[in-house]
Write a protein that holds these residues in place. Structure first.
Motif, short mmCIF file in Angstrom:
data_model
loop_
_atom_site.label_atom_id
_atom_site.label_comp_id
_atom_site.label_asym_id
_atom_site.label_seq_id
_atom_site.Cartn_x
_atom_site.Cartn_y
_atom_site.Cartn_z
N GLY A 109 42.15 -10.37 12.08
CA GLY A 109 41.02 -9.44 12.12
C GLY A 109 39.74 -10.10 11.64
O GLY A 109 38.65 -9.88 12.21
N MET A 110 39.86 -10.90 10.56
CA MET A 110 38.68 -11.62 10.09
C MET A 110 38.16 -12.58 11.16
O MET A 110 36.96 -12.68 11.40
CB MET A 110 39.03 -12.41 8.82
CG MET A 110 39.26 -11.57 7.60
SD MET A 110 39.61 -12.60 6.16
CE MET A 110 39.72 -11.34 4.88
N LEU A 111 39.12 -13.27 11.80
CA LEU A 111 38.70 -14.18 12.86
C LEU A 111 38.03 -13.43 14.00
O LEU A 111 37.06 -13.91 14.59
CB LEU A 111 39.91 -14.96 13.38
CG LEU A 111 40.54 -15.97 12.41
CD1 LEU A 111 41.78 -16.59 13.03
CD2 LEU A 111 39.54 -17.06 12.05
N ALA A 112 38.58 -12.24 14.31
CA ALA A 112 37.98 -11.44 15.39
C ALA A 112 36.56 -11.02 15.01
O ALA A 112 35.63 -11.07 15.85
CB ALA A 112 38.84 -10.21 15.67
N ARG A 113 36.37 -10.61 13.72
CA ARG A 113 35.01 -10.23 13.29
C ARG A 113 34.08 -11.43 13.32
O ARG A 113 32.92 -11.31 13.72
CB ARG A 113 35.07 -9.62 11.90
CG ARG A 113 35.65 -8.21 11.87
CD ARG A 113 35.32 -7.52 10.56
NE ARG A 113 35.93 -8.20 9.42
CZ ARG A 113 37.16 -7.96 8.97
NH1 ARG A 113 37.93 -7.06 9.59
NH2 ARG A 113 37.64 -8.60 7.94
N VAL A 114 34.61 -12.58 12.90
CA VAL A 114 33.79 -13.79 12.97
C VAL A 114 33.43 -14.10 14.41
O VAL A 114 32.28 -14.44 14.74
CB VAL A 114 34.53 -14.98 12.32
CG1 VAL A 114 33.79 -16.28 12.58
CG2 VAL A 114 34.68 -14.75 10.83
N ARG A 150 35.71 -19.45 6.93
CA ARG A 150 35.87 -18.20 7.66
C ARG A 150 36.51 -18.45 9.02
O ARG A 150 37.15 -17.58 9.58
CB ARG A 150 34.51 -17.52 7.82
CG ARG A 150 34.06 -16.85 6.54
CD ARG A 150 32.74 -16.15 6.72
NE ARG A 150 31.65 -17.10 6.85
CZ ARG A 150 30.38 -16.77 6.93
NH1 ARG A 150 30.02 -15.50 6.90
NH2 ARG A 150 29.44 -17.69 7.04
N GLY A 151 36.29 -19.64 9.57
CA GLY A 151 36.99 -20.00 10.79
C GLY A 151 38.27 -20.75 10.47
O GLY A 151 38.47 -21.24 9.37
N ALA A 174 27.82 -12.05 18.95
CA ALA A 174 26.55 -11.33 18.83
C ALA A 174 25.41 -12.30 18.54
O ALA A 174 24.30 -12.15 19.07
CB ALA A 174 26.65 -10.28 17.72
N LEU A 175 25.72 -13.29 17.69
CA LEU A 175 24.71 -14.29 17.40
C LEU A 175 24.34 -15.07 18.64
O LEU A 175 23.16 -15.33 18.91
CB LEU A 175 25.21 -15.24 16.31
CG LEU A 175 24.28 -16.40 15.91
CD1 LEU A 175 22.97 -15.85 15.36
CD2 LEU A 175 24.96 -17.31 14.89
#
Length: 798
Positions: free
Chosen positions: A316-321, A257-258, A327-328
């Motif tokens: 976008g996926m990287l931004a969500r990650v 994912r990263g 947040a984590l």
């Protein structure tokens, strides 16, 4: 086993790779017809090697490997059909059944690469597909420019031929997508992964070379370069299957994912392929084609748009990650902050618990010592502080009678009362189960003795427990710290004063002085000497007879302990017995006396019918093993239980209270059931003589010497005379034997005989004597068992 590289396995894959590449070189040198056979054999060897490797190493996702092996086998069949057709017809046949077989091969290979990829979460699968799509779209731009576009501009190309051509291109791109997905999922660090990637690239490169030449030349033909690349695919694929690391190829190695910076740079480079493909394609058309078609710029543009879209999606996926990670991290920061606060709170609570009593909330001994050290450090400025140690009297009895909950309530109430007596400079602490300590940092304002009296008065106020009033007294010892000393020494000295107060009786106050410390040190040295004496056999047992005052005949012997130091100094019993009691050494010393005396008395009982009397202390009575010690001594010596009498002082019985008293009574009853007799020594001096006689299993009463001698020492006084008559009457009523102690004059003996008290013990008759002296006495006064005391006479020892 997966991943275990054994020497045998390493030799197999390396040997096959070397032989396979030698065979590929040999293929290039062979004539055409022989080359067809060699080509098929090399392809078949790849199938056989792959089957052997999969069966041997059993990689994860085995189904995917079997699909790829099947694709290699079908490729061998399709290439053989192509070669045979070429030899028969003189040229390759396009759009025939051979193409259908090739498409089956491509389908199997695409499916195999898809199945080999490990299953993971949807988010990870989407990221892998997007990454693979970027690579595929970039390569598609090159494929379009190099392979497809030249073929489309050939004159006479039919739509069917174009469709088959495009199908081949799509199959190669799907294979590339599957391979990219596999690499992004499992990584390429394993040798098997690198070999599998190299084999697939060899296949795709061979297709590119083949289709590019066909597109440029305008007719179908095969070159040695194409064949070498396809054969390399077979050989390297077989080698990858034989390599031991193939067992772990289907396992996930890292998250996808990263994206690492290197991959982002690669994606940026791929994005420039589409404009490059447009420029290259336009120049090709202007040079080789008659005119420009609509697809010459549209297809590269679409591919560029696809790459851009995929890159935007990936970003976008990287931004969500990144958002999820942020947040984590925020949650972790909040949790860490909360954990730090909880840890700080817990640390404060633990510190409070470590320094305070959980029942009363008062400081404990550790905090008291800290405050004492501070008070002693300020002694020159504030004056000499004082330490008061308060000990409750008989608190164990309160717990035994009313229960520990009632005892806890008394402690809490007492701590509240004591807090009410404090000034601003005072400190109160609980330092023991029933002990409190009070530090007076300003003794000039309050005299320690006066404050001790106030505490005693406050403690004597009745406590209401279960609708009944309970009065608890306190003993207090205090130490004025007017000399340099440590906190531990101050607490030690106050404790010595408290023990002195308790020894003098309940509800007393004692101040520490130097003589008290000296006394405690002497007692400590005496206890050490007692331990050495017990080890070095410095003790001796003497015996004092009990006689019939009418005839002087010996009826029994009392065992008395004597101690002589190695230097010949005798230590009086009234000096070392209390020290043995306080230190607990009375239990092993008493056991030694019991063993030694019973062993000697066995012979006297057999020869003269005498009984043995042994004194027992309160500590021995409280020992759970007391009865077993007696039984073991009797068994070892052979003395009958009926020949043993245990003497217990009345004060020792009074000191045993609560649940311990019940155990002691049960123990005495058990001993008496075995025939052992019980005598109460010093009878008449206790606090509750008559009440004890109602419950205790008693056989003999020994009248205390204080009743036998008056102040003048010749005969009992009038009051003593009355007491003796009362005791004799009580004994007769309860059918108990009576012995008078301390008879020293003929007048005392005559009076006791007149009162029908004939058994006596004292210096008038015999003093305590050694074992040898007893034997001489018995030999001179007794002729044997027939001349011994009549049956039924109760014999005892003082």
């Amino acid at each position: 086993m997966g991943g275990a590289w054994r020497p045998g396995g390493t030799a197999a894959w390396a040997a096959y790779f070397l032989l396979g590449m030698v065979a590929v070189v040999a293929f290039v040198c062979c004539p055409r017809l022989v080359g067809v056979v060699v080509f098929a054999l090399i392809m078949g060897s790849g199938v056989v090697a792959a089957i052997a490797g999969v069966r041997r190493h059993r990689p994860a996702r085995t189904a995917g490997w079997w699909l790829m092996i099947a694709a290699l086998a079908v490729s061998m069949l399709a290439n053989t059909m192509f070669a045979v057709g070429y030899e028969v017809y003189g040229q390759a046949v396009f759009g025939s059944v051979v193409d259908a077989v090739y498409f089956v091969m491509y389908g199997l290979l695409i499916a195999g690469l898809a199945v080999v990829v490990p299953r993971r979460s949807w988010a990870w699968t989407a990221a892998e597909l997007v990454d693979a799509g970027v690579v595929t779209a970039g390569v598609a731009a090159i494929w379009w420019t190099v392979v497809v576009q030249p073929y489309l501009h050939q004159p006479g190309a039919s739509s069917g031929m174009v469709g088959i051509w495009m199908a081949y291109a799509v199959c190669d791109l799907l294979i590339l997508t599957g391979l990219a997905r596999l690499i992004f999922t499992t990584g390429s660090r394993r040798p098997a992964s690198a070999l599998l990637t190299a084999s697939i690239f060899a296949l795709l490169t061979g297709d590119v070379v083949y289709f590019a030449r066909v597109g440029l030349d305008g007719y179908i033909s095969v070159s040695n370069l194409d064949n070498v690349l396809w054969l390399t695919w077979a050989v390297v694929f077989g080698t990858a299957s034989l390599h031991p690391s193939v067992a772990g190829l289907g396992r996930v190695r890292r998250a996808t994912r990263g994206v690492r910076p290197g991959r982002l740079l690669a994606f940026a480079g791929i994005a420039f392929l589409c404009p490059l493909a447009v420029v290259t394609g336009v120049r090709f058309v202007h040079r080789y084609a008659a005119s420009t078609a609509w697809y010459d710029t549209l297809v590269p543009t679409l591919l560029g748009a696809i790459i851009s879209t995929l890159l935007v999606v990936r970003l976008g996926m990287l931004a969500r990650v990144a958002q999820r990670r942020a947040a984590l991290l925020d949650r972790q920061a909040i949790e860490l902050t909360k954990a730090l606060r909880d840890q700080e709170t817990l640390q404060r609570q633990l510190t409070h618990r470590a320094l305070h009593d959980p029942l009363t909330g008062l400081p404990n001994r550790a905090l008291l010592l800290e405050r004492l050290e501070r008070a002693l450090a300020r002694r020159r400025e504030t004056g000499s502080p004082a330490l008061l140690l308060v000990g409750l009297d008989g608190f164990a009895d309160l717990n035994d009678t009313l229960g520990h909950e009632a005892g806890d309530r008394v402690l809490i109430e007492l701590s509240t009362r004591l807090l009410g007596l404090l000034t601003e400079s005072d400190s109160l602490a609980r330092v023991g189960a029933d002990e409190f300590a009070l530090v007076l940092e300003d003794p000039a304002g309050t005299d320690p003795a006066l404050r001790a009296a106030q505490i005693m008065a406050a403690g004597r106020v009745p406590y209401l427990q279960n609708d009944r009033e309970v009065v608890v007294t306190a003993s207090i010892g205090y130490r004025v710290m007017d000399a340099p000393l440590t906190a531990a020494e101050a607490l030690r000295d106050a404790g010595a004063a408290l023990r002195t107060a308790k020894a003098d009786g309940r509800n007393r106050i004692a101040a520490f002085d130097v003589e008290l410390r000296s006394s405690r040190l002497d007692t400590a040295r005496l206890v050490d000497d007692l331990r050495r004496a017990l080890t070095d056999a410095e003790f001796r047992v003497h015996y004092q007879p009990v006689v019939d005052s009418r005839t002087g005949e010996v009826r029994s012997l009392e065992a008395l302990l004597r101690w002589t130091r190695p230097d010949g100094t005798s230590v009086p019993p009234d000096e070392f017995i209390p020290a043995a009691e306080d230190s607990g050494l009375i239990i092993p010393i008493g056991a030694w006396v019991l063993r030694h005396a019973t062993e000697q008395a066995t012979e006297w009982h057999q020869r003269f019918g005498l009984s043995l009397s042994v004194n027992v202390s309160g500590h021995q009575l409280s020992d759970p093993q007391f009865a077993e010690t007696i039984f073991e001594a009797l068994s070892a010596s052979g003395l009958p239980p009926t020949a043993l009498i245990l003497e217990i002082t009345e004060t020792a019985l009074v000191a045993v209270t609560g649940s311990t008293a019940t155990d002691v009574h049960s123990c005495l009853q058990r001993l008496r059931d075995h025939g052992i007799r019980i005598a109460i020594d010093d009878f008449g001096t206790g606090y509750a003589s008559l009440s004890y006689l109602r419950h205790l299993p008693v056989d003999i009463l020994k009248i205390d010497r204080s009743f036998v001698r008056s102040d003048g020492g010749n005969a009992p006084g009038p009051q003593d005379h009355a007491f003796i008559r009362a005791i004799l009457h009580l004994s007769e009523t309860l059918r108990l034997s009576t012995i008078a102690e301390g008879v020293e004059t003929p007048q005392q003996a005559a009076l006791l005989q007149h009162m029908n008290c004939h058994l006596a013990q004292g210096f008038l008759f015999h003093r305590p004597m050694t074992q040898e002296a007893v034997e001489h006495l018995l030999a001179a006064t007794t002729s044997g068992p027939e001349g011994s005391a009549p049956h039924g006479t109760h014999l005892t020892a003082a």
